[in-house]
Every structure is written in C-alpha cells, then in structure tokens.
Motif scaffolding. Structure first.
Motif, PDB file in Angstrom:
ATOM      1  N   THR A  80       0.745 -34.312  54.409  1.00 18.96           N
ATOM      2  CA  THR A  80       0.338 -33.193  55.252  1.00 18.96           C
ATOM      3  C   THR A  80      -0.867 -32.511  54.612  1.00 18.96           C
ATOM      4  O   THR A  80      -0.951 -32.388  53.388  1.00 18.96           O
ATOM      5  CB  THR A  80       1.462 -32.160  55.435  1.00 18.96           C
ATOM      6  OG1 THR A  80       1.817 -31.603  54.166  1.00 18.96           O
ATOM      7  CG2 THR A  80       2.686 -32.807  56.067  1.00 18.96           C
ATOM      8  N   GLN A  87      -0.027 -32.062  50.613  1.00 19.42           N
ATOM      9  CA  GLN A  87       1.233 -32.506  50.030  1.00 19.42           C
ATOM     10  C   GLN A  87       1.438 -33.973  50.395  1.00 19.42           C
ATOM     11  O   GLN A  87       1.271 -34.345  51.551  1.00 19.42           O
ATOM     12  CB  GLN A  87       2.411 -31.682  50.560  1.00 19.42           C
ATOM     13  CG  GLN A  87       2.279 -30.199  50.288  1.00 19.42           C
ATOM     14  CD  GLN A  87       3.477 -29.416  50.796  1.00 19.42           C
ATOM     15  OE1 GLN A  87       4.604 -29.890  50.773  1.00 19.42           O
ATOM     16  NE2 GLN A  87       3.235 -28.206  51.251  1.00 19.42           N
ATOM     17  N   LEU A 177      11.397 -37.059  59.751  1.00 24.21           N
ATOM     18  CA  LEU A 177      10.681 -36.201  58.817  1.00 24.21           C
ATOM     19  C   LEU A 177      11.616 -35.284  58.033  1.00 24.21           C
ATOM     20  O   LEU A 177      11.322 -34.914  56.888  1.00 24.21           O
ATOM     21  CB  LEU A 177       9.650 -35.357  59.563  1.00 24.21           C
ATOM     22  CG  LEU A 177       8.459 -36.102  60.160  1.00 24.21           C
ATOM     23  CD1 LEU A 177       7.559 -35.138  60.915  1.00 24.21           C
ATOM     24  CD2 LEU A 177       7.676 -36.819  59.077  1.00 24.21           C
ATOM     25  N   ARG A 181      11.087 -34.208  54.139  1.00 25.44           N
ATOM     26  CA  ARG A 181      10.732 -32.844  53.753  1.00 25.44           C
ATOM     27  C   ARG A 181      11.723 -32.285  52.737  1.00 25.44           C
ATOM     28  O   ARG A 181      11.337 -31.570  51.806  1.00 25.44           O
ATOM     29  CB  ARG A 181      10.668 -31.967  55.005  1.00 25.44           C
ATOM     30  CG  ARG A 181       9.406 -32.212  55.836  1.00 25.44           C
ATOM     31  CD  ARG A 181       9.458 -31.492  57.157  1.00 25.44           C
ATOM     32  NE  ARG A 181       8.154 -31.523  57.838  1.00 25.44           N
ATOM     33  CZ  ARG A 181       7.989 -31.363  59.137  1.00 25.44           C
ATOM     34  NH1 ARG A 181       9.056 -31.159  59.917  1.00 25.44           N
ATOM     35  NH2 ARG A 181       6.777 -31.405  59.670  1.00 25.44           N
ATOM     36  N   ASP A 182      13.006 -32.598  52.922  1.00 22.86           N
ATOM     37  CA  ASP A 182      14.004 -32.154  51.949  1.00 22.86           C
ATOM     38  C   ASP A 182      13.742 -32.768  50.577  1.00 22.86           C
ATOM     39  O   ASP A 182      13.841 -32.091  49.549  1.00 22.86           O
ATOM     40  CB  ASP A 182      15.409 -32.540  52.422  1.00 22.86           C
ATOM     41  CG  ASP A 182      15.873 -31.717  53.613  1.00 22.86           C
ATOM     42  OD1 ASP A 182      15.335 -30.613  53.818  1.00 22.86           O
ATOM     43  OD2 ASP A 182      16.756 -32.189  54.351  1.00 22.86           O
ATOM     44  N   ARG A 185      10.630 -31.166  48.966  1.00 27.04           N
ATOM     45  CA  ARG A 185      10.930 -29.837  48.437  1.00 27.04           C
ATOM     46  C   ARG A 185      11.767 -29.929  47.162  1.00 27.04           C
ATOM     47  O   ARG A 185      11.497 -29.219  46.181  1.00 27.04           O
ATOM     48  CB  ARG A 185      11.664 -29.018  49.503  1.00 27.04           C
ATOM     49  CG  ARG A 185      11.992 -27.599  49.068  1.00 27.04           C
ATOM     50  CD  ARG A 185      12.480 -26.753  50.231  1.00 27.04           C
ATOM     51  NE  ARG A 185      13.622 -27.355  50.906  1.00 27.04           N
ATOM     52  CZ  ARG A 185      13.594 -27.924  52.104  1.00 27.04           C
ATOM     53  NH1 ARG A 185      12.456 -27.996  52.772  1.00 27.04           N
ATOM     54  NH2 ARG A 185      14.679 -28.436  52.651  1.00 27.04           N
TER      55      ARG A 185
END
Length: 256
Positions: A80, A87, A177, A181-182, A185
């Motif tokens: 992204t 990221q 996604l 994303r998890d 993070r």
C-alpha cells in the motif's frame, strides 16, 4: 471463523522461539530506522508489564534464508502507498515473512512463521480466489493512494489486483486482505521474535544502536544477574540493561 484463527495466531500470548547468537547475527541498524510501530498507550503498558510476545510459534529469521542454495520463491506480495507512507508485506516459501515500511521512520523486519500458519494464509489468499475478484469492481487508485495484491502460482506466474486503499472493497477481496493486514500489523508492532537483538549474547566491545540512534558499547557483563553495562559513544552516559531486555531498547548493531 478463518479471520478469528488469524487473530489468534497474531495476538495471543506465546513463547516465541529465539536463538542464542552473537553480534554477527544481529542486523545492522540503518539510519532513521525504528524498532517497531508505536503501540497504543494501553497496549504499551501491557507490553512493559507482561512482556507480550506476538506471533505464536514464529521463529527468528537470522542469517541467510536460502533454500537449497537459492532464494525462496515469492508467494504473496501486498503493498500500500499513501502519500509518503509505504507498507509492504511479502510472504515466501518456507514461511519467511518480510515487512518493509517507510514514512517518518523506516522499519524492515523478517520472521519465519510455522508451516501450519503458512498453509492457512495460502488457503485464505490464493491465485484462484484473487482471479475471481472482478477488477472492474475495484475503485481506481490515485497517484498517491494505491494498493496492490499479487499472488503467485506454483509455475511462477501471478494474479494481481490494483485498487484504491481507502475505498470500499468487495467482500471477495476484503476477506483475503484481512489476514494480511493482521499479519502486517503484528509484525510491525512486535519487539521480540522479529528483532535480531532478541537472543543476542553480548560480548565486551560489541556496539549496538539504540532506538534514538545513539551508539552504545558493551563495557561490562555483571555476573549471574544478567545485567549489561553499556557506555554511550555519542553522549556522556552509561546505562544498565538486563540482557533479556536488550531487544526492547536497541534496534541492531552499529553498521560497518
């Protein structure tokens, strides 16, 4: 249900596997780099009190990650780009996960996730599943706001979707996604298994870079207490840190 399993993997307390190693296995600390993304204040307090370690069953990715003398094959790339912040999460065969983030500070981390966790990600994020996402249903990205998900097939070919990261996504893409994303993070916030300083066995004369980018030299190892005395080379200061806590304060070793 699948999303819940990924959250369990990324967030539950567990003993991370860290190998004992010397300064040669500690990654150099690039300029303007950081240990991790800042945690919310409540989580930061929990980290200090309970030494929370993320990524259940994950192992440090120390040294070369070659497989049979070659680079591991890419499996998933998720990128992204929003303004000056980029990221990237890349997943490779063998369970190697690499995260790179740029912005106010840069973060680059790598970790080895367990085989069953890798299989779960590959089941949730697959070339066939991404192929079924109608590209015409995705919001067109802007010049400074774009995202890309690329998933590789066994023959090296890939399926890719490019979209606007701030717009509503179809469920078929959002479901793929979510786990990524998890994972992004969890890796970015972790300060233990994703740090090459964790498990490091200090020796007198070793030089480490702190999170404020000051350089400290190991001056003394204090007996069975496991305390390390370090002298700052950039300011008149001496600190004492438990050996087991060095990864909470230092990013890596001083670059050559």
């Amino acid at each position: 249900m699948i999303r819940g399993l990924f959250l369990l993997f990324a967030g539950f307390l567990a003993l991370s596997v860290t190998a004992q190693h010397d300064i040669t296995k500690v990654d150099p600390a690039p300029p303007e780099s950081a240990i991790a993304t800042p945690l919310p204040e409540k989580q930061e307090r929990r980290l200090k009190k309970y030494e929370i370690q993320e990524l259940a069953g994950a192992r440090q990715a120390l040294g070369s990650q070659l497989i049979d003398g070659r680079l591991p094959k890419p499996l998933i790339d998720f990128v992204t780009h929003e303004g000056s912040v980029e990221q990237r999460l890349s997943v490779f065969e063998g369970g190697l996960v690499v995260v790179a983030m740029t912005g106010a500070a840069s973060i680059r981390k790598k970790v080895l996730i367990p085989e069953d966790a890798l299989d779960a990600y590959l089941e949730a994020v697959s070339p066939d599943g991404l192929q079924r996402v109608d590209a015409r249903s995705l919001a067109i990205p802007e010049r400074e706001r774009t995202a890309r998900l690329r998933v590789y097939r066994e023959d090296g070919s890939h399926v890719e979707r490019i979209f606007h990261p701030g717009r509503v996504l179809p469920k078929s893409l959002g479901d793929q996604l979510g786990p990524l994303r998890d994972l992004l993070r969890a890796v970015s916030e972790d300060r233990s298994v994703t740090s090459s300083v964790a498990g490091y066995e200090p020796q007198i004369g070793d030089e480490l870079v702190a999170d404020d980018h000051k350089v400290y030299r190991v001056e003394r190892l204090i007996g069975g207490a496991g305390v390390v005395e370090l002298r700052c080379l950039d300011a008149p200061a001496t600190i004492f840190v438990m050996k087991s806590d060095l990864h909470l304060y230092f990013i890596g070793r001083r670059p050559q």
